[in-house]
Design a protein around this motif. Sequence first.
Motif, PDB file in Angstrom:
ATOM      1  N   ILE A  75       0.803  -1.093   0.023  1.00 59.78           N
ATOM      2  CA  ILE A  75      -0.063  -0.061   0.112  1.00 59.78           C
ATOM      3  C   ILE A  75       0.893   1.137   0.077  1.00 59.78           C
ATOM      4  O   ILE A  75       2.006   1.314   0.373  1.00 59.78           O
ATOM      5  CB  ILE A  75      -0.878   0.142   1.208  1.00 59.78           C
ATOM      6  N   ASP A  76       0.368   2.249  -0.435  1.00 55.82           N
ATOM      7  CA  ASP A  76       0.718   3.681  -0.529  1.00 55.82           C
ATOM      8  C   ASP A  76       0.419   4.343   0.929  1.00 55.82           C
ATOM      9  O   ASP A  76      -0.729   4.802   0.894  1.00 55.82           O
ATOM     10  CB  ASP A  76       0.337   4.469  -1.673  1.00 55.82           C
ATOM     11  N   CYS A  77       1.594   4.592   1.683  1.00 54.02           N
ATOM     12  CA  CYS A  77       1.192   5.269   2.873  1.00 54.02           C
ATOM     13  C   CYS A  77       1.506   6.591   2.969  1.00 54.02           C
ATOM     14  O   CYS A  77       1.807   7.325   3.981  1.00 54.02           O
ATOM     15  CB  CYS A  77       1.923   4.434   4.071  1.00 54.02           C
ATOM     16  N   THR A  78       1.614   7.120   1.821  1.00 51.19           N
ATOM     17  CA  THR A  78       2.043   8.740   1.766  1.00 51.19           C
ATOM     18  C   THR A  78       1.174   9.341   2.526  1.00 51.19           C
ATOM     19  O   THR A  78       1.378  10.370   3.302  1.00 51.19           O
ATOM     20  CB  THR A  78       2.076   9.265   0.396  1.00 51.19           C
ATOM     21  N   ASP A  79      -0.163   9.479   2.454  1.00 48.91           N
ATOM     22  CA  ASP A  79      -1.180  10.078   3.242  1.00 48.91           C
ATOM     23  C   ASP A  79      -1.503   9.662   4.704  1.00 48.91           C
ATOM     24  O   ASP A  79      -2.313  10.256   5.138  1.00 48.91           O
ATOM     25  CB  ASP A  79      -2.361  10.502   2.511  1.00 48.91           C
ATOM     26  N   CYS A  80      -0.928   8.429   4.924  1.00 45.06           N
ATOM     27  CA  CYS A  80      -1.260   8.046   6.272  1.00 45.06           C
ATOM     28  C   CYS A  80       0.000   7.432   6.996  1.00 45.06           C
ATOM     29  O   CYS A  80      -0.019   6.048   7.025  1.00 45.06           O
ATOM     30  CB  CYS A  80      -2.390   6.676   5.998  1.00 45.06           C
ATOM     31  N   PRO A  81       0.929   7.987   7.197  1.00 46.52           N
ATOM     32  CA  PRO A  81       2.182   7.787   7.975  1.00 46.52           C
ATOM     33  C   PRO A  81       1.680   6.692   9.233  1.00 46.52           C
ATOM     34  O   PRO A  81       2.806   5.785   9.789  1.00 46.52           O
ATOM     35  CB  PRO A  81       3.068   8.791   8.209  1.00 46.52           C
ATOM     36  N   ASP A  82       0.776   7.019   9.928  1.00 51.47           N
ATOM     37  CA  ASP A  82       0.343   6.414  11.123  1.00 51.47           C
ATOM     38  C   ASP A  82       0.346   4.675  10.890  1.00 51.47           C
ATOM     39  O   ASP A  82       0.550   3.989  11.765  1.00 51.47           O
ATOM     40  CB  ASP A  82      -0.659   6.800  11.750  1.00 51.47           C
ATOM     41  N   VAL A  83      -0.367   4.468   9.608  1.00 50.78           N
ATOM     42  CA  VAL A  83      -0.469   2.973   9.392  1.00 50.78           C
ATOM     43  C   VAL A  83       0.823   2.320   8.908  1.00 50.78           C
ATOM     44  O   VAL A  83       1.207   1.397   9.495  1.00 50.78           O
ATOM     45  CB  VAL A  83      -1.542   2.903   8.157  1.00 50.78           C
ATOM     46  N   GLU A  84       1.727   3.155   8.435  1.00 50.00           N
ATOM     47  CA  GLU A  84       2.932   2.863   8.150  1.00 50.00           C
ATOM     48  C   GLU A  84       3.837   2.461   9.657  1.00 50.00           C
ATOM     49  O   GLU A  84       4.532   1.473   9.596  1.00 50.00           O
ATOM     50  CB  GLU A  84       4.004   3.696   7.443  1.00 50.00           C
TER      51      GLU A  84
ATOM     52  N   GLY B  97      -1.400  -7.671  17.602  1.00 51.10           N
ATOM     53  CA  GLY B  97      -2.267  -6.534  17.499  1.00 51.10           C
ATOM     54  C   GLY B  97      -3.548  -6.944  17.344  1.00 51.10           C
ATOM     55  O   GLY B  97      -3.819  -8.033  16.867  1.00 51.10           O
ATOM     56  N   ASP B  98      -4.453  -5.832  17.306  1.00 45.21           N
ATOM     57  CA  ASP B  98      -5.794  -6.106  17.351  1.00 45.21           C
ATOM     58  C   ASP B  98      -6.393  -5.310  16.149  1.00 45.21           C
ATOM     59  O   ASP B  98      -5.673  -4.307  15.862  1.00 45.21           O
ATOM     60  CB  ASP B  98      -6.589  -5.874  18.569  1.00 45.21           C
ATOM     61  N   VAL B  99      -7.189  -5.878  15.126  1.00 43.31           N
ATOM     62  CA  VAL B  99      -7.758  -5.045  13.983  1.00 43.31           C
ATOM     63  C   VAL B  99      -9.033  -5.377  13.875  1.00 43.31           C
ATOM     64  O   VAL B  99      -9.266  -6.931  13.861  1.00 43.31           O
ATOM     65  CB  VAL B  99      -6.733  -5.223  12.697  1.00 43.31           C
ATOM     66  N   ILE B 100     -10.146  -4.655  13.719  1.00 42.83           N
ATOM     67  CA  ILE B 100     -11.266  -4.991  13.059  1.00 42.83           C
ATOM     68  C   ILE B 100     -11.381  -4.524  11.771  1.00 42.83           C
ATOM     69  O   ILE B 100     -11.288  -3.420  11.466  1.00 42.83           O
ATOM     70  CB  ILE B 100     -12.329  -3.818  14.302  1.00 42.83           C
ATOM     71  N   SER B 101     -11.916  -5.486  10.850  1.00 43.12           N
ATOM     72  CA  SER B 101     -12.109  -5.092   9.552  1.00 43.12           C
ATOM     73  C   SER B 101     -13.677  -5.165   9.130  1.00 43.12           C
ATOM     74  O   SER B 101     -14.503  -5.834   9.908  1.00 43.12           O
ATOM     75  CB  SER B 101     -11.358  -6.141   8.770  1.00 43.12           C
ATOM     76  N   THR B 102     -13.980  -4.126   8.094  1.00 39.97           N
ATOM     77  CA  THR B 102     -15.271  -3.855   7.827  1.00 39.97           C
ATOM     78  C   THR B 102     -15.529  -3.717   6.273  1.00 39.97           C
ATOM     79  O   THR B 102     -14.539  -2.842   5.850  1.00 39.97           O
ATOM     80  CB  THR B 102     -15.816  -2.767   8.558  1.00 39.97           C
TER      81      THR B 102
ATOM     82  N   LEU C 110      -9.935  -0.824   7.774  1.00 43.80           N
ATOM     83  CA  LEU C 110      -9.300  -1.318   9.031  1.00 43.80           C
ATOM     84  C   LEU C 110      -9.152  -0.655  10.202  1.00 43.80           C
ATOM     85  O   LEU C 110      -8.452   0.359  10.288  1.00 43.80           O
ATOM     86  CB  LEU C 110      -7.758  -1.861   8.532  1.00 43.80           C
ATOM     87  N   ASP C 111      -9.488  -0.927  11.485  1.00 40.11           N
ATOM     88  CA  ASP C 111      -9.319  -0.048  12.720  1.00 40.11           C
ATOM     89  C   ASP C 111      -8.563  -0.971  13.561  1.00 40.11           C
ATOM     90  O   ASP C 111      -8.677  -2.030  14.255  1.00 40.11           O
ATOM     91  CB  ASP C 111     -10.760  -0.133  13.471  1.00 40.11           C
ATOM     92  N   PHE C 112      -7.033  -0.201  13.570  1.00 32.91           N
ATOM     93  CA  PHE C 112      -6.078  -0.962  14.360  1.00 32.91           C
ATOM     94  C   PHE C 112      -6.382  -0.563  15.831  1.00 32.91           C
ATOM     95  O   PHE C 112      -6.334   0.416  15.958  1.00 32.91           O
ATOM     96  CB  PHE C 112      -4.814  -0.637  13.938  1.00 32.91           C
TER      97      PHE C 112
ATOM     98  N   ALA D  17      -3.333   2.786  17.760  1.00 31.50           N
ATOM     99  CA  ALA D  17      -4.742   3.177  17.266  1.00 31.50           C
ATOM    100  C   ALA D  17      -4.632   3.809  16.111  1.00 31.50           C
ATOM    101  O   ALA D  17      -4.473   4.942  16.200  1.00 31.50           O
ATOM    102  CB  ALA D  17      -5.610   3.426  18.575  1.00 31.50           C
ATOM    103  N   THR D  18      -5.104   3.551  15.045  1.00 35.34           N
ATOM    104  CA  THR D  18      -5.299   4.215  13.719  1.00 35.34           C
ATOM    105  C   THR D  18      -6.282   3.445  13.085  1.00 35.34           C
ATOM    106  O   THR D  18      -6.684   2.328  13.410  1.00 35.34           O
ATOM    107  CB  THR D  18      -4.017   4.447  13.300  1.00 35.34           C
TER     108      THR D  18
END
Length: 185
Positions: free
Chosen positions: A30-39, A52-57, A72-74, A79-80
């Motif tokens: 994935i491209d994390c340019t706009d979401c460095p917190d996911v990276e 880790g815990d993640v909820i997917s919808t 993806l709710d980590f 938390a991100t």
Amino acid sequence: MNKKMTPILKVGAIGNPNVSDGRLLPFITIDCTDCPDVENFIEVHGDAPVPGDVISTWGWKYFNNSNVYLRLDFERPIATSTYLVIPVATKGYVVEWIMAVRGFYLQSSKYGSCASEGLGKPAIIIEVPSTTTFPVWPKIYRKSLTKHFKSQGFKGKAIDDAIEAYKARQKEIWFRRPHDYHTDV
């Protein structure tokens, strides 16, 4: 919390007999340019001693089936949230694949543009349980596949047959298990 859209750049595959019952899992870059917190989550999670815990919808926009989204709710270790943007016409198979094998690897493009370039670098496995349902997906995907096969010259029942053959071939590949190779020396 970050609610940014995260584009999928590449999709590869990795199979490991010790992971996810040996199923061949999608490896999504994935491209994390706009979401460095996911990276950052991916990097930190790899070093964390606890899972880790993640909820997917799953989701989509009404009256626009060109993209579907996997939210993806980590929850930990950081938390991100993010939405993976999945174009149905070109990457609809990824949704089918994730639903079939119930998970995928996720890696930032910071570590390479594809799975082979990112091996051994931070990546996480995201489980998408069977309880994460997407009831409208079969209709969305069938419409996309019908359009594709019509553009290839198929008509009538031949479209239905082509769709079924295509899906069967996908599942045959996805559920192939890596083999243990032993040599006698």
